[in-house]
Design an enzyme around this catalytic site. Structure first.
Site, PDB file in Angstrom:
ATOM      1  N   ARG A 297     -44.555  12.818 -43.221  1.00  0.00           N
ATOM      2  CA  ARG A 297     -43.207  12.750 -43.795  1.00  0.00           C
ATOM      3  C   ARG A 297     -42.279  12.267 -42.678  1.00  0.00           C
ATOM      4  O   ARG A 297     -42.642  12.275 -41.494  1.00  0.00           O
ATOM      5  CB  ARG A 297     -42.757  14.140 -44.250  1.00  0.00           C
ATOM      6  CG  ARG A 297     -43.489  14.629 -45.479  1.00  0.00           C
ATOM      7  CD  ARG A 297     -43.143  16.078 -45.779  1.00  0.00           C
ATOM      8  NE  ARG A 297     -41.750  16.250 -46.191  1.00  0.00           N
ATOM      9  CZ  ARG A 297     -41.185  17.448 -46.381  1.00  0.00           C
ATOM     10  NH1 ARG A 297     -41.874  18.550 -46.180  1.00  0.00           N
ATOM     11  NH2 ARG A 297     -39.928  17.535 -46.766  1.00  0.00           N
ATOM     12  N   HIS A 298     -41.086  11.871 -43.038  1.00  0.00           N
ATOM     13  CA  HIS A 298     -40.070  11.478 -42.050  1.00  0.00           C
ATOM     14  C   HIS A 298     -39.744  12.673 -41.143  1.00  0.00           C
ATOM     15  O   HIS A 298     -40.072  13.822 -41.455  1.00  0.00           O
ATOM     16  CB  HIS A 298     -38.811  11.039 -42.804  1.00  0.00           C
ATOM     17  CG  HIS A 298     -38.373  12.082 -43.808  1.00  0.00           C
ATOM     18  ND1 HIS A 298     -37.642  13.185 -43.455  1.00  0.00           N
ATOM     19  CD2 HIS A 298     -38.626  12.184 -45.142  1.00  0.00           C
ATOM     20  CE1 HIS A 298     -37.435  13.926 -44.531  1.00  0.00           C
ATOM     21  NE2 HIS A 298     -38.025  13.350 -45.575  1.00  0.00           N
ATOM     22  N   ASN A 304     -32.374  18.133 -44.943  1.00  0.00           N
ATOM     23  CA  ASN A 304     -33.418  19.162 -44.822  1.00  0.00           C
ATOM     24  C   ASN A 304     -32.817  20.443 -44.232  1.00  0.00           C
ATOM     25  O   ASN A 304     -33.214  21.551 -44.606  1.00  0.00           O
ATOM     26  CB  ASN A 304     -34.555  18.711 -43.891  1.00  0.00           C
ATOM     27  CG  ASN A 304     -35.426  17.619 -44.493  1.00  0.00           C
ATOM     28  OD1 ASN A 304     -35.848  16.695 -43.808  1.00  0.00           O
ATOM     29  ND2 ASN A 304     -35.705  17.724 -45.783  1.00  0.00           N
ATOM     30  N   ARG A 368     -34.021   7.979 -43.788  1.00  0.00           N
ATOM     31  CA  ARG A 368     -34.748   8.957 -42.958  1.00  0.00           C
ATOM     32  C   ARG A 368     -36.136   8.471 -42.530  1.00  0.00           C
ATOM     33  O   ARG A 368     -36.618   8.855 -41.465  1.00  0.00           O
ATOM     34  CB  ARG A 368     -34.794  10.319 -43.649  1.00  0.00           C
ATOM     35  CG  ARG A 368     -35.300  10.360 -45.086  1.00  0.00           C
ATOM     36  CD  ARG A 368     -34.860  11.688 -45.721  1.00  0.00           C
ATOM     37  NE  ARG A 368     -35.407  11.968 -47.048  1.00  0.00           N
ATOM     38  CZ  ARG A 368     -34.865  11.539 -48.187  1.00  0.00           C
ATOM     39  NH1 ARG A 368     -33.816  10.755 -48.164  1.00  0.00           N
ATOM     40  NH2 ARG A 368     -35.399  11.892 -49.349  1.00  0.00           N
ATOM     41  N   GLU A 391     -38.909   8.618 -52.078  1.00  0.00           N
ATOM     42  CA  GLU A 391     -39.159   9.945 -52.629  1.00  0.00           C
ATOM     43  C   GLU A 391     -38.933   9.953 -54.141  1.00  0.00           C
ATOM     44  O   GLU A 391     -38.226   9.079 -54.680  1.00  0.00           O
ATOM     45  CB  GLU A 391     -38.235  10.958 -51.928  1.00  0.00           C
ATOM     46  CG  GLU A 391     -38.420  12.411 -52.343  1.00  0.00           C
ATOM     47  CD  GLU A 391     -39.866  12.930 -52.251  1.00  0.00           C
ATOM     48  OE1 GLU A 391     -40.781  12.271 -52.786  1.00  0.00           O
ATOM     49  OE2 GLU A 391     -40.067  13.999 -51.675  1.00  0.00           O
ATOM     50  N   HIS A 459     -42.340  10.625 -47.857  1.00  0.00           N
ATOM     51  CA  HIS A 459     -41.639  11.845 -48.267  1.00  0.00           C
ATOM     52  C   HIS A 459     -42.637  12.833 -48.869  1.00  0.00           C
ATOM     53  O   HIS A 459     -43.782  12.478 -49.124  1.00  0.00           O
ATOM     54  CB  HIS A 459     -40.569  11.491 -49.307  1.00  0.00           C
ATOM     55  CG  HIS A 459     -39.649  10.415 -48.824  1.00  0.00           C
ATOM     56  ND1 HIS A 459     -38.436  10.667 -48.246  1.00  0.00           N
ATOM     57  CD2 HIS A 459     -39.789   9.061 -48.808  1.00  0.00           C
ATOM     58  CE1 HIS A 459     -37.856   9.528 -47.903  1.00  0.00           C
ATOM     59  NE2 HIS A 459     -38.664   8.535 -48.243  1.00  0.00           N
TER      60      HIS A 459
HETATM   61  O1  F6P Z   1     -36.843  18.522 -49.956  1.00  0.00           O
HETATM   62  C1  F6P Z   1     -37.403  17.310 -49.616  1.00  0.00           C
HETATM   63  C2  F6P Z   1     -38.005  16.595 -50.801  1.00  0.00           C
HETATM   64  O2  F6P Z   1     -38.647  15.446 -50.336  1.00  0.00           O
HETATM   65  C3  F6P Z   1     -37.012  16.234 -51.929  1.00  0.00           C
HETATM   66  O3  F6P Z   1     -36.288  15.058 -51.723  1.00  0.00           O
HETATM   67  C4  F6P Z   1     -37.898  16.202 -53.144  1.00  0.00           C
HETATM   68  O4  F6P Z   1     -37.199  16.261 -54.364  1.00  0.00           O
HETATM   69  C5  F6P Z   1     -38.769  17.407 -52.868  1.00  0.00           C
HETATM   70  O5  F6P Z   1     -39.002  17.441 -51.478  1.00  0.00           O
HETATM   71  C6  F6P Z   1     -40.064  17.334 -53.610  1.00  0.00           C
HETATM   72  O6  F6P Z   1     -40.837  18.500 -53.503  1.00  0.00           O
HETATM   73  P1  F6P Z   1     -41.202  19.330 -54.829  1.00  0.00           P
HETATM   74  O7  F6P Z   1     -41.901  18.395 -55.757  1.00  0.00           O
HETATM   75  O8  F6P Z   1     -42.094  20.454 -54.339  1.00  0.00           O
HETATM   76  O9  F6P Z   1     -39.927  19.844 -55.421  1.00  0.00           O
END
Ligand code: F6P
Length: 519
Positions: A297-298, A304, A368, A391, A459
């Site tokens: 990931r970044h 974050n 990012r 993402e 991401h």
């Molecule tokens: O929080 C970082 C992130 O990359 C968000 O941008 C994204 O919506 C989320 O994680 C995805 O994770 P999950 O599918 O577990 O909600």
């Protein structure tokens, strides 16, 4: 007229809906409760064969409302080829790919069935010595044909229970055997059949495959020289009766594909339908070059730090330090790679199986990930920012924290918790995991085609999905996979599986330390 998902996966309801008794077969797999003419006629009328799970919907007449699962195409893949031509390797890869695309796919291996049937009988030093594969040995041939048909029956009944792609993994190396299989499948009008023949003339690959065969369960407890000798005779037996796919098979109106030397040359005949086309496109694009695919990931972003999802925030100071260390670590790994390359040159490994010198770097188009690779020198690396790697887009939930989503949209929060894989964020452009899988499909093909090392900076969701493919992770586990920030994965595709290593950035050391991988 209701809209339904074509080829969607709803295993619980599918199991009750698909009864699958023999009487259903004339109507097509699992359509016993339906008026056969309505369903079959409707299916035949369908012009478009794209039925990607979770992303394609059909508008169906009211009376077909409950049959959405039946409109996803069923594909039977019949493998063809001499032993040690990499068929099982190909089918494992194909199964992994199709499963990742969310088509339920299963391999039915006739060799395994034969070994179970022989009950470990070790006559002549092997459970089934070369004599068993002699085309003149009519008793053995009958048994082999029966085993192939039993596997096919198992495959058909699995499709009736809701499976989508069944792969018959056997040599099927004579016209007679293929006819026999086709005759049986003729009574399954809703299954498309695709023959895939693997031909290998590359002496390096052949020698490697042969050596791999010696450690097969057929030669358990047999010394290497005896095993090698027996396997060579088995091959000669097969070669005596082998008939490659060709004009005579074409007369049966089948679709087939011949892959010569791991997809270097491909002959395709009469290919019909999206799914068959996808299988072939995938198989013609991969290669056996040794390489590392690095994924992370970044670095930590300022969003974050406050737990906001989505958005396009820049990196925090810590995130930037991660990026800088990443570029130093990859440079170090490149130098190590060079040592391996030189060793391979000394061993005279053919050029097309040696490590490539170049390294590609892919990021998403979001700030990012771009900032994470800022220290990578474009003179040394082939750097690309690719939108497919962005993402998941959270629609109306972009820029919110999970707590805020729960308070503002409690029903949405609950729906996502219940089925994260299928859940699509509301609002224009909102995506589901399945949507992200579909947009990553071209990258998987490219990733399989490339021969160089590759660093992917992306991401959380995208990383889960890419690792899901590379590590063959079950779809129920993939959306919950732990993929922390500042963690680097190294995936090496090997002839019999994938080797995965995990490295954690240790901030105090400003370096990466290897950790065990949790599968
Ligand atoms: O929080 C970082 C992130 O990359 C968000 O941008 C994204 O919506 C989320 O994680 C995805 O994770 P999950 O599918 O577990 O909600």
């Amino acid at each position: 007229m209701p809209y339904v998902k074509v080829g969607s996966i709803d295993i619980a309801t599918a199991a009750t809906r698909i009864s699958g008794p023999a009487t259903a077969m004339s109507n097509g797999i699992g359509l016993s409760n339906m008026d056969p003419l309505t369903v079959s006629a409707y299916r035949r009328r369908s012009l478009c064969s794209i039925d990607q799970p979770g992303v394609v919907m059909s508008k169906l007449p009211q009376e077909l409302e409950d049959t959405q699962h039946e409109f996803g195409s069923k594909l039977v893949v019949i493998m063809v080829g001499l032993p040690a031509r990499g068929k099982s390797y190909l089918v494992k890869k194909l199964q992994r790919y199709l499963t990742w695309l969310q088509y339920d796919t299963k391999v039915f291996n006739v060799g395994n069935r034969r070994r179970i049937a022989s009950k470990g009988d070790n006559t002549n030093g092997t459970s089934h010595s070369h004599a068993f594969f002699d085309p003149q040995n009519s008793a053995a041939k009958t048994i082999r044909d029966e085993l192939a048909l039993e596997s096919l029956e198992e495959l058909i009944s699995w499709l009736k229970q809701g499976g989508r792609v069944g792969i018959h993994d056997a040599t099927n190396s004579t016209r007679e055997r293929r006819k026999m299989i086709l005759n049986r499948l003729e009574s399954e009008p809703n299954c498309r059949v695709l023959f895939i023949e693997s031909i290998c003339t590359d002496p390096v690959v052949l020698a490697h495959n042969l050596t791999m065969k010696l450690s097969s369960p057929d030669y358990k407890g047999v010394d290497e020289a005896t095993a090698r000798n027996d396997f060579k005779k088995r091959l000669e037996n097969y070669e005596r009766s082998y008939q490659t796919l060709g004009e005579e098979d074409e007369e049966d109106g089948i679709q087939y594909c011949k892959l010569i030397n791991v997809g270097k040359k491909v002959i395709a005949y009469n290919i019909q339908g999206y799914l068959a086309g996808q299988c072939i496109f995938y198989l013609m694009n991969f290669n056996l070059s040794p390489r590392c695919i690095w994924l992370t990931r970044h670095g930590e972003s300022i969003d974050n730090l406050v737990g906001k999802i989505g958005g396009d925030a820049p990196l925090s100071a810590r995130g930037k330090r991660y990026g800088a260390c990443l570029s130093r670590f990859i440079k170090y790994q490149r130098e190590e790679n060079e040592v391996l390359r030189q060793k391979e040159e000394e061993l005279e490994t053919p050029i097309n199986y040696r490590r490539d010198r170049t390294v590609a770097v892919w990021t998403s188009m979001l700030t990012r990930t771009k900032e994470t690779v800022e220290e990578f020198d474009p003179n040394e690396y082939d750097i690309k920012h690719i939108r497919f790697l962005n993402e998941i887009y959270a629609g109306i939930c972009e820029g919110l924290s999970y707590n805020q989503i729960e308070q503002l949209y409690p029903e949405e929060f609950e729906s996502r918790r219940e089925n994260k894989l299928f859940y699509r964020y509301p609002g224009m452009g909102g995506e589901s995991y399945l949507d992200v899988i579909q947009r990553l499909n071209p990258l998987i093909i490219e990733l399989e085609r490339m021969t160089s090392d590759l660093v992917i900076v992306t991401h959380r969701v995208v990383l889960r999905i890419l690792l899901g493919y590379l590590m063959d992770i079950d779809r129920s586990k993939m959306p919950e996979m732990e993929v922390q920030l500042h963690t680097l994965y190294c995936v090496e595709p090997k002839p019999h599986g994938t080797v995965v290593r995990k490295f954690k950035w240790v901030e105090e050391l400003d370096w990466f330390i290897e950790e065990p991988v949790d599968k």
